[in-house]
Design an enzyme around this catalytic site. Structure first.
Site, PDB file in Angstrom:
ATOM      1  N   ASP A  57      10.716  -3.513   9.790  1.00 44.21           N
ATOM      2  CA  ASP A  57       9.430  -4.062   9.383  1.00 44.21           C
ATOM      3  C   ASP A  57       8.925  -3.416   8.101  1.00 44.21           C
ATOM      4  OD1 ASP A  57       6.708  -5.464  10.568  1.00 44.21           O
ATOM      5  OD2 ASP A  57       6.277  -3.637   9.450  1.00 44.21           O
ATOM      6  N   TYR A 110       3.343  -1.271   1.912  1.00 43.70           N
ATOM      7  CA  TYR A 110       4.065  -0.106   2.429  1.00 43.70           C
ATOM      8  C   TYR A 110       4.857   0.633   1.355  1.00 43.70           C
ATOM      9  CZ  TYR A 110       3.244  -2.050   7.133  1.00 43.70           C
ATOM     10  OH  TYR A 110       2.688  -2.552   8.268  1.00 43.70           O
ATOM     11  N   LYS A 168       5.100  -9.260   5.377  1.00 40.64           N
ATOM     12  CA  LYS A 168       3.736  -9.750   5.583  1.00 40.64           C
ATOM     13  C   LYS A 168       3.126 -10.287   4.299  1.00 40.64           C
ATOM     14  CE  LYS A 168       3.349  -6.038   8.947  1.00 40.64           C
ATOM     15  NZ  LYS A 168       4.598  -5.374   8.507  1.00 40.64           N
ATOM     16  N   HIS A 177      -1.031 -10.570   7.111  1.00 37.29           N
ATOM     17  CA  HIS A 177      -1.257  -9.146   7.363  1.00 37.29           C
ATOM     18  C   HIS A 177      -2.633  -8.861   7.978  1.00 37.29           C
ATOM     19  CE1 HIS A 177       0.214  -4.974   5.845  1.00 37.29           C
ATOM     20  NE2 HIS A 177      -0.399  -4.868   7.008  1.00 37.29           N
TER      21      HIS A 177
END
Length: 278
Positions: free
Chosen positions: A51, A56, A85, A118
């Protein structure tokens, strides 16, 4: 985690998702810039559910790790379940496919197995900042997540994403979305652990056949300091004395007993760790 075939759950669109995944939030910083190496180690250890997200900072390294393992003959692309996302600055109809294409390019992939909204709130595109702020306030937009979902359904029709879902949605938001959705979300990814059980959300998602993916199952001990919530923050979940007693009773580590404490028929544990053996 062993290298044996991971257990999977069947989603409401007929696809299958491994129950245990490797989350990569804050992985580059927490691992002293070893994120690609850790993702490769996770694949070697048997992780097939990976993921990431625009925020990120791990998309490029995840893509490199995947390509490396494919080139080594360890895996094939179809062995993996890769999740990304839609970031909140890309909620305008014309921006939704742009965000996906940028992520696919950064990861050097042709498709995603699962693409999530998200958050249910849009953010303004007024700067390069992921979280635009002015006078200490987050700059949000009026884009309706129901309209965003129509864009997600369009992405699914292109084949660039196999399944679509949401993240951080409440019961009321899911109810409103389901009332108009042509394609229901297969997943709602939320924070879920013994300090934040979210019983009502679990019950609702179960009733609607929406899989509930848990992030921060260990309380996110590597969470950036600016994201801490003071005394209520679950940062020390692994050090909780009750968790410790349960672990000792069953001759397990705290990390091994926390997932069963959070688990139910539709929840999955979502692991983020610099130690893939935890």
């Amino acid at each position: 985690m062993s290298s044996e075939q991971p257990k999977k759950i069947k989603l409401n669109d007929g696809s299958f998702m491994p129950l245990l995944g490797l989350g990569t939030f804050h992985l580059k910083v927490a691992s002293s810039n070893r994120s690609r190496e850790i993702i490769e180690e996770a694949i070697d250890a048997g992780y097939r559910h990976l993921d990431t997200a625009v925020t990120y900072g791990s998309e490029v390294d995840l893509g490199k790790a995947v390509r490396s393992k494919i080139q080594q003959g360890i895996i094939q692309r179809q062995d993996l379940f890769i999740v990304n996302k839609l970031w909140c600055k890309y909620f305008a109809p014309e921006d939704i496919p742009v965000c996906l294409d940028k992520s696919l390019s950064d990861m050097q992939l042709d498709y995603l197995d699962l693409y999530l909204v998200h958050f249910p709130v849009g953010l303004q595109k007024v700067s390069e900042e992921l979280f635009p702020m002015k006078d200490g306030k987050t700059l949000t937009t009026d884009f309706d997540y129901v309209d965003v979902w129509k864009g997600m359904e369009a992405l699914k029709a292109t084949g660039k994403v196999k399944s679509i879902g949401v993240s951080n949605f409440s019961v009321s938001q899911l109810e409103r979305l389901l009332s108009v959705a042509k394609v229901p979300p297969v997943v709602n990814q939320v924070e879920l652990h013994p300090y934040l059980v979210q019983s009502d959300l679990i019950k609702y998602c179960n009733s609607k056949n929406i899989a509930l993916t848990a992030y921060c199952p260990f309380g996110s001990p590597d969470k950036p300091k600016e994201m801490h919530r003071g005394e209520t923050d679950p940062e020390k979940l692994l050090e909780d004395p009750v968790v410790g007693k349960i672990a000792a009773k069953h001759k397990r580590t705290p990390a091994q007993v926390i997932p069963p404490l959070s688990k139910n028929n539709t929840s999955m544990v979502f692991c983020m760790s610099s130690n893939v053996e935890s």
